[in-house]
Design a protein around this motif. Structure first.
Motif, PDB file in Angstrom:
ATOM      1  N   SER A 127       4.152  -9.765   4.072  1.00 35.18           N
ATOM      2  CA  SER A 127       4.657  -8.503   4.612  1.00 35.18           C
ATOM      3  C   SER A 127       3.845  -8.062   5.825  1.00 35.18           C
ATOM      4  CB  SER A 127       4.560  -7.431   3.521  1.00 35.18           C
ATOM      5  OG  SER A 127       4.731  -6.146   4.068  1.00 35.18           O
ATOM      6  N   ASN A 202      12.059   3.413  -0.655  1.00 35.95           N
ATOM      7  CA  ASN A 202      12.305   3.012   0.735  1.00 35.95           C
ATOM      8  C   ASN A 202      13.394   3.866   1.393  1.00 35.95           C
ATOM      9  OD1 ASN A 202      11.691  -0.246  -0.467  1.00 35.95           O
ATOM     10  ND2 ASN A 202      10.343   0.820   0.948  1.00 35.95           N
ATOM     11  N   ARG A 234       9.837   1.724  12.783  1.00 35.03           N
ATOM     12  CA  ARG A 234       9.768   0.484  12.007  1.00 35.03           C
ATOM     13  C   ARG A 234      10.735  -0.537  12.584  1.00 35.03           C
ATOM     14  NH1 ARG A 234       6.145   3.010  10.482  1.00 35.03           N
ATOM     15  NH2 ARG A 234       5.407   3.479   8.342  1.00 35.03           N
ATOM     16  N   TYR A 236      13.550  -2.698  11.488  1.00 33.26           N
ATOM     17  CA  TYR A 236      14.463  -2.873  10.356  1.00 33.26           C
ATOM     18  C   TYR A 236      15.262  -4.161  10.546  1.00 33.26           C
ATOM     19  CZ  TYR A 236      13.186   1.919   9.276  1.00 33.26           C
ATOM     20  OH  TYR A 236      12.470   3.057   8.987  1.00 33.26           O
TER      21      TYR A 236
HETATM   22  C1  WQD Z   1      10.097   3.504   6.271  1.00 35.53           C
HETATM   23  C2  WQD Z   1       9.959   4.810   7.035  1.00 35.53           C
HETATM   24  C3  WQD Z   1       8.687   6.487   5.897  1.00 35.53           C
HETATM   25  C4  WQD Z   1      11.502   7.122   2.642  1.00 35.53           C
HETATM   26  C5  WQD Z   1       7.208  -0.545   2.806  1.00 35.53           C
HETATM   27  C6  WQD Z   1       6.175  -1.609   2.527  1.00 35.53           C
HETATM   28  C7  WQD Z   1       6.646  -2.929   3.080  1.00 35.53           C
HETATM   29  C8  WQD Z   1       7.990  -3.237   2.500  1.00 35.53           C
HETATM   30  C9  WQD Z   1       8.973  -2.133   2.907  1.00 35.53           C
HETATM   31  C10 WQD Z   1       8.040  -4.400   0.400  1.00 35.53           C
HETATM   32  C11 WQD Z   1       8.559   5.400   6.931  1.00 35.53           C
HETATM   33  C12 WQD Z   1      10.128   6.936   6.087  1.00 35.53           C
HETATM   34  C13 WQD Z   1      10.891   6.639   3.772  1.00 35.53           C
HETATM   35  C14 WQD Z   1      11.947   8.456   2.601  1.00 35.53           C
HETATM   36  C15 WQD Z   1      11.172   8.771   4.843  1.00 35.53           C
HETATM   37  N1  WQD Z   1       7.905  -3.278   1.095  1.00 35.53           N
HETATM   38  N2  WQD Z   1      10.733   7.453   4.853  1.00 35.53           N
HETATM   39  N3  WQD Z   1      11.761   9.239   3.715  1.00 35.53           N
HETATM   40  O1  WQD Z   1       6.749   2.145   4.084  1.00 35.53           O
HETATM   41  O2  WQD Z   1       7.604   1.039   6.231  1.00 35.53           O
HETATM   42  O3  WQD Z   1       7.299  -0.336   4.187  1.00 35.53           O
HETATM   43  O4  WQD Z   1       8.468  -0.917   2.322  1.00 35.53           O
HETATM   44  O5  WQD Z   1       8.275  -5.509   0.776  1.00 35.53           O
HETATM   45  O6  WQD Z   1       5.718  -3.926   2.707  1.00 35.53           O
HETATM   46  O7  WQD Z   1       4.977  -1.278   3.193  1.00 35.53           O
HETATM   47  O8  WQD Z   1       9.144   1.320   4.275  1.00 35.53           O
HETATM   48  O9  WQD Z   1      11.322   2.319   3.782  1.00 35.53           O
HETATM   49  O10 WQD Z   1       9.274   3.192   2.544  1.00 35.53           O
HETATM   50  O11 WQD Z   1       9.589   3.730   4.953  1.00 35.53           O
HETATM   51  O12 WQD Z   1      11.001   9.498   5.841  1.00 35.53           O
HETATM   52  O13 WQD Z   1      12.510   8.973   1.589  1.00 35.53           O
HETATM   53  O14 WQD Z   1      10.829   5.774   6.464  1.00 35.53           O
HETATM   54  O15 WQD Z   1       7.815   7.580   6.146  1.00 35.53           O
HETATM   55  O16 WQD Z   1       8.255   6.011   8.160  1.00 35.53           O
HETATM   56  P1  WQD Z   1       7.615   1.139   4.752  1.00 35.53           P
HETATM   57  P2  WQD Z   1       9.880   2.656   3.805  1.00 35.53           P
END
Ligand code: WQD
Length: 346
Positions: A127, A202, A234, A236
């Motif tokens: 990751s 997520n 991020r 995506y």
């Molecule tokens: C993305 C953005 C949140 C939820 C993690 C792991 C990574 C992979 C993917 C496993 C961020 C924002 C999120 C919400 C929000 N995991 N957000 N409201 O944290 O980048 O990555 O998950 O394989 O290894 O680190 O992904 O989707 O949680 O967050 O505002 O209800 O969305 O703050 O900026 P993340 P995420």
């Protein structure tokens, strides 16, 4: 029949999409999954798409004897793609030992089997979290691995080190670590997709569950970051692009094309999108208005991460073909499918 490939965690989100891509490429797939974060329905979804039911073994890879027995039973496995792991960042902070045991012991037991074989091919699900907040963007594979923000991220860092150290002395082990950025979306047939258990951690599943009415509103975790619109950025990547990358990486290993017996690749689109941009893209493809509110930052979130994809483009000859709107549209179609299933329309 094609070469037999073991996919651990093959009933999970990325695992199930990779099983479909492998089967469509002519590989014969055996899945190991302990169903701790997936369901047997996924096996039905895979079979609906490819009309080939993968062999399935309900094994917990923390059981060292069970791992050894598996390889006795399946002596002709030609490659292993290892997805099985716990992956919730927040949960890993609350329960670190669950993560260190589940994510590392299982890796060690698999490698102990593979190192004894004449010629082993191994792909590790890693990751971009290993980079933490990178100093430079886009992020290349040579960016420094920083102190992990969570036990989950630490297990990915340690996992990579375990593989690298083993490959240094075991030249019969040929391995690739794939560092995913943010996997989203679902198979276009909507027969498989992301199945978060409980409240989604997520962003994208939370968006689609809000839009379908399962959640009241999305909390946007902070809009005071140093980014153009204040929300985190991020990379995506569509899970279909990710699945295809695993097949390409496996074929590189099987064809003996590696320059060294351990390689690392970033898997992203190379494009960063903010949370608000993701929301806007979702509203466009779903033709809905998303209810959301700006709340405080989430502990441990980094400001921005998106991939430098040149190494995967040039060495794997792979690049992402879908954009964020394609991925969000497929995620929405999958959420609609789940709703129909729940209402017994299927
Ligand atoms: C993305 C953005 C949140 C939820 C993690 C792991 C990574 C992979 C993917 C496993 C961020 C924002 C999120 C919400 C929000 N995991 N957000 N409201 O944290 O980048 O990555 O998950 O394989 O290894 O680190 O992904 O989707 O949680 O967050 O505002 O209800 O969305 O703050 O900026 P993340 P995420």
């Amino acid at each position: 029949m094609g070469k037999k490939i073991l996919v651990t965690g093959g009933l999970g989100f990325i695992g199930s999409h990779t099983v479909v891509a492998l089967q469509e490429r002519g590989f014969e797939v055996v899945i190991i999954d302990n169903l701790s974060n997936s369901s047997l329905d996924v096996l039905g979804g895979i079979t609906k798409i490819t009309k080939i039911s993968p062999e399935f073994e309900n094994i917990d890879l923390r059981d060292k004897a069970a791992v050894s027995d598996f390889f006795e039973k399946y002596p002709n496995i030609e490659g292993v793609i290892h997805f099985a792991a716990s992956k919730a960042v927040g949960e890993s902070v609350e329960n670190p030992l669950l993560y260190y045991e589940n994510n590392l012991n299982t890796l060690i037991y698999l490698l102990q089997q593979l190192q004894e074989r004449e010629d082993s091919k191994f792909i590790f699900s890693s990751s971009c979290t290993v980079y933490g907040q990178a100093d430079e963007l886009p992020i290349t594979e040579s960016a420094p691995v920083k102190k992990a923000e969570s036990p989950y991220g630490n297990t990915k860092q340690i996992g990579e080190e375990i593989i690298a150290d083993t490959c240094k002395v075991k030249k019969n082990l040929h391995a690739i670590s794939l560092r995913y950025f943010n996997p989203i979306g679902a198979h276009p047939s909507a027969n498989i997709g992301e199945l978060p258990i409980g409240t989604p951690q997520n962003l994208v599943p939370f968006i689609t569950q809000t839009a379908i009415g399962k959640r009241e509103k999305l909390s946007v975790f902070g809009n005071d970051y140093p980014t153009p619109d204040g929300t985190c950025i991020r990379d995506y990547i569509h899970v279909m692009d990710l699945a295809r990358a695993h097949v390409v990486a496996l074929e590189r290993l099987l064809e003996g094309e590696q320059t060294s017996n351990y390689e690392v690749f970033n898997l992203g689109t190379g494009k960063g999108n903010s949370v608000l941009e993701a929301i806007k893209a979702f509203e466009k493809v779903s033709e809905t208005k998303l209810s959301y509110t700006i709340t405080n930052r989430r502990e441990g979130d980094i400001t921005a991460a998106y991939a430098d994809t040149r190494k995967a483009n040039e060495v794997l000859k792979w690049e992402a073909e879908y954009n964020i709107e394609d991925a969000l549209e497929s995620a929405w179609k999958w959420q609609l499918h789940l709703k129909e299933k729940e209402e017994g329309i299927q």
